[in-house]
Design an enzyme around this catalytic site. Structure first.
Site, PDB file in Angstrom:
ATOM      1  N   LYS A  77       0.862  -1.183   0.000  1.00  0.00           N
ATOM      2  CA  LYS A  77       0.000   0.000   0.000  1.00  0.00           C
ATOM      3  C   LYS A  77       0.897   1.231   0.000  1.00  0.00           C
ATOM      4  O   LYS A  77       1.946   1.241   0.665  1.00  0.00           O
ATOM      5  CB  LYS A  77      -0.895  -0.039   1.247  1.00  0.00           C
ATOM      6  CG  LYS A  77      -1.846   1.128   1.372  1.00  0.00           C
ATOM      7  CD  LYS A  77      -2.738   0.968   2.615  1.00  0.00           C
ATOM      8  CE  LYS A  77      -3.726   2.087   2.793  1.00  0.00           C
ATOM      9  NZ  LYS A  77      -4.580   1.919   3.977  1.00  0.00           N
ATOM     10  N   SER A 152      -9.583   1.795   3.238  1.00  0.00           N
ATOM     11  CA  SER A 152      -8.781   2.584   2.348  1.00  0.00           C
ATOM     12  C   SER A 152      -7.777   1.774   1.515  1.00  0.00           C
ATOM     13  O   SER A 152      -7.296   2.282   0.505  1.00  0.00           O
ATOM     14  CB  SER A 152      -8.012   3.632   3.155  1.00  0.00           C
ATOM     15  OG  SER A 152      -7.123   3.025   4.055  1.00  0.00           O
ATOM     16  N   SER A 176      -9.441  -0.622   7.474  1.00  0.00           N
ATOM     17  CA  SER A 176      -8.980  -0.483   6.090  1.00  0.00           C
ATOM     18  C   SER A 176      -8.344  -1.708   5.463  1.00  0.00           C
ATOM     19  O   SER A 176      -8.083  -1.717   4.266  1.00  0.00           O
ATOM     20  CB  SER A 176      -7.998   0.675   5.974  1.00  0.00           C
ATOM     21  OG  SER A 176      -8.733   1.874   5.918  1.00  0.00           O
TER      22      SER A 176
HETATM   23  N1  GLN Z   1     -12.902   3.917   7.077  1.00  0.00           N
HETATM   24  C1  GLN Z   1     -12.060   4.252   8.173  1.00  0.00           C
HETATM   25  C2  GLN Z   1     -11.647   5.709   8.095  1.00  0.00           C
HETATM   26  O1  GLN Z   1     -11.878   6.317   7.090  1.00  0.00           O
HETATM   27  C3  GLN Z   1     -10.885   3.334   8.218  1.00  0.00           C
HETATM   28  C4  GLN Z   1      -9.608   3.888   7.723  1.00  0.00           C
HETATM   29  C5  GLN Z   1      -8.431   3.012   7.962  1.00  0.00           C
HETATM   30  O2  GLN Z   1      -8.518   1.959   8.583  1.00  0.00           O
HETATM   31  N2  GLN Z   1      -7.286   3.488   7.512  1.00  0.00           N
HETATM   32  O3  GLN Z   1     -11.091   6.240   9.016  1.00  0.00           O
END
Ligand code: GLN
Length: 479
Positions: A77, A152, A176
């Site tokens: 990532k 994400s 994410s």
């Molecule tokens: N959807 C969550 C957020 O936007 C998770 C993000 C993540 O785990 N990086 O904060």
């Protein structure tokens, strides 16, 4: 070469001379070019991966012992540093930035002879749930290209889903890794907080962030975890490698949160799938009991107050002076330069969170928001201790709905609320995994989420195997 083989199957083929690392890299590069329209990759290290593969082939053929990830093709990532390679967190503010060091996880992958094939698209600074917040374009779900892959870490999930690499590393601050794994029908694990060093992981919310692993096989996830986990002089929150596995039992005790399974936002197909699976677990001789979880309504608000507060501080380093993007405008003073650079460099979701985080930390509102959210976190930790005093693991859905259509969800609050099942594990630091056990009638995957006690990552993986096998034998009695 088949994209679905496990690492140990691949190693057998290599050792028996039935394939080579070069052949494997070529296979994955072909897949990457066949799926460019999914936009899972921000950059592919083609020549370098082939070169590394040739070196590994020669070493192996000369009889050198194999590294544990010998020739394993991995994607990162775009928030995990790889020395001398670009890294952007899918943001304009870091568009032309090059890493000057390796993340500890990257370093350990390389030491064990993995081949890093490219960097993967994600939501900007890992903020989002659909991968529609990347400055470099959205990512498509390979099962239905009109649907989101989740976020994400959407690019990392799609890369494994569509067979463009064997495993990916993502980051999970509030879901994410698990949420895109659920939407894409693969395994996604968030280890205990502190299992894997965060050195070289671009920070979103430091007390929540954790590197996570995507794969198609539990044993692959376990192997990668074993390679990259463990204490690190560069991150004082990184702990000793998880090693504790409670003695094997014939029957385990699971629980689920009753109000979570009855939540109005939960798609009835998912609720049914999980209910029926709970019956299977019980029929196999285990116990599954409901527990009350009164704090359910508070977890998403507490998560967004605390993570945006941490983000507002972490992201203050992107000022256009030290590194990264700098506005080319005609600013009159330093303040204007900061303002222009940050206004142009950050996307709308990142700005929203910096504003929200700054607000909840501001003098007049600190007690009303930030300290209250911290109290919720403390209560959650206490409740979690109580639960694991009695149970081996918690069963939950991963996401309330299957993958939705691109562009379908626009209301940020609605998107935030869909994190209801994932943020709890990050608030309390426990390990959690999404297992691809189900499909809707339309063929969209959805997962079962399993959580175990802090540092019981290996127990979580062995219980995951047990549940996957249970589902496999039920569906295919001959396996
Ligand atoms: N959807 C969550 C957020 O936007 C998770 C993000 C993540 O785990 N990086 O904060």
């Amino acid at each position: 070469m088949v994209s679905s083989q496990s690492i140990s199957e691949y190693h057998n083929l290599l050792v028996n001379g039935q394939t080579t690392c070069v052949e494997a890299v070529r296979h994955y590069l072909d897949k990457i070019s066949a799926f460019t329209h999914l936009n899972a990759w921000l950059e592919v290290f083609e020549a370098e991966a082939l070169e590394k593969a040739a070196v590994l082939d020669k070493q192996r053929q000369n009889g050198a012992p194999l590294g544990r990830l010998h020739g394993v093709i991995v994607g990162l990532k775009d928030v995990i540093c790889y020395k001398d390679h670009r890294i952007s967190a899918s943001s304009r503010i870091l568009e032309n930035f090059t890493s000057v060091y390796n993340a500890t996880a990257t370093e350990r992958l390389l030491q064990d002879e993995a081949i890093i094939i490219g960097r993967q698209n994600c939501d900007e600074f890992a903020m989002g749930s659909s991968n529609e917040n990347s400055a470099f374009g959205l990512v498509r779900n390979a099962i239905d290209e009109e649907r989101v892959p989740g976020g994400s870490s959407g690019g990392s999930a799609v890369a494994v889903q569509a067979g463009m690499c064997m495993v990916s590393l993502g980051s999970d601050t509030g879901g994410s890794v698990r949420q895109p794994a659920d939407f894409c029908g693969i395994i996604g694990m968030k280890p205990s907080y502190g299992s894997i060093s965060r050195y070289g992981l671009i920070a979103y919310a430091s007390s929540f962030d954790q590197i996570g692993i995507f794969g198609k096989h539990i044993d692959d996830v376990k192997l990668v975890l074993d390679v990259i986990a463990g204490a690190d002089a560069f991150d004082s929150t990184a702990k000793q490698k998880p090693s504790h596995i409670p003695a094997r039992k014939t029957s385990y005790k699971f629980c689920y949160f009753k109000n979570a399974l009855e939540h109005p936002s939960l798609d009835p197909t998912i609720a049914n799938g999980i209910d029926r699976f709970i019956e299977k677990i019980t029929a196999a001789g285990h116990t599954v009991e409901p527990v009350n979880f009164d704090l359910l309504d508070y977890i998403v608000p507490a998560y967004y107050v605390l993570t945006t507060a941490e983000a507002s501080s972490n992201l203050s380093r992107y000022d256009g002076i030290k590194y990264g993007y700098q506005s080319a405008g005609k600013e009159n003073n330093l303040h204007e330069l900061y303002q222009q650079t940050r206004s142009e460099g950050f996307g709308p979701e990142v700005k929203r969170r910096i504003l929200l985080g700054t607000f909840v930390l501001s003098a007049g509102f600190y007690d009303a928001y930030f300290s209250k959210a911290q109290k919720v976190r403390r209560l959650l930790v206490e409740k979690t201790k109580e639960i694991f005093h009695q149970y081996d693991a918690i069963i939950l859905p991963t996401v309330p709905t299957p993958a939705y259509k691109l562009g379908e969800k626009k209301d940020p609050v609605e998107i935030f609320l869909a994190d209801i099942y994932t943020v709890y594990a990050n608030l309390v630091g426990i390990p959690a995994i999404s297992l691809p056990l189900f499909k809707t009638e339309e063929g969209l995957p959805f997962g079962l989420q399993l959580m175990s006690h802090e540092n019981n990552d290996l127990h979580l993986l062995s219980l995951s195997k047990l549940l996957i096998n249970l589902q496999l034998t039920e569906n295919n009695p001959h396996l």
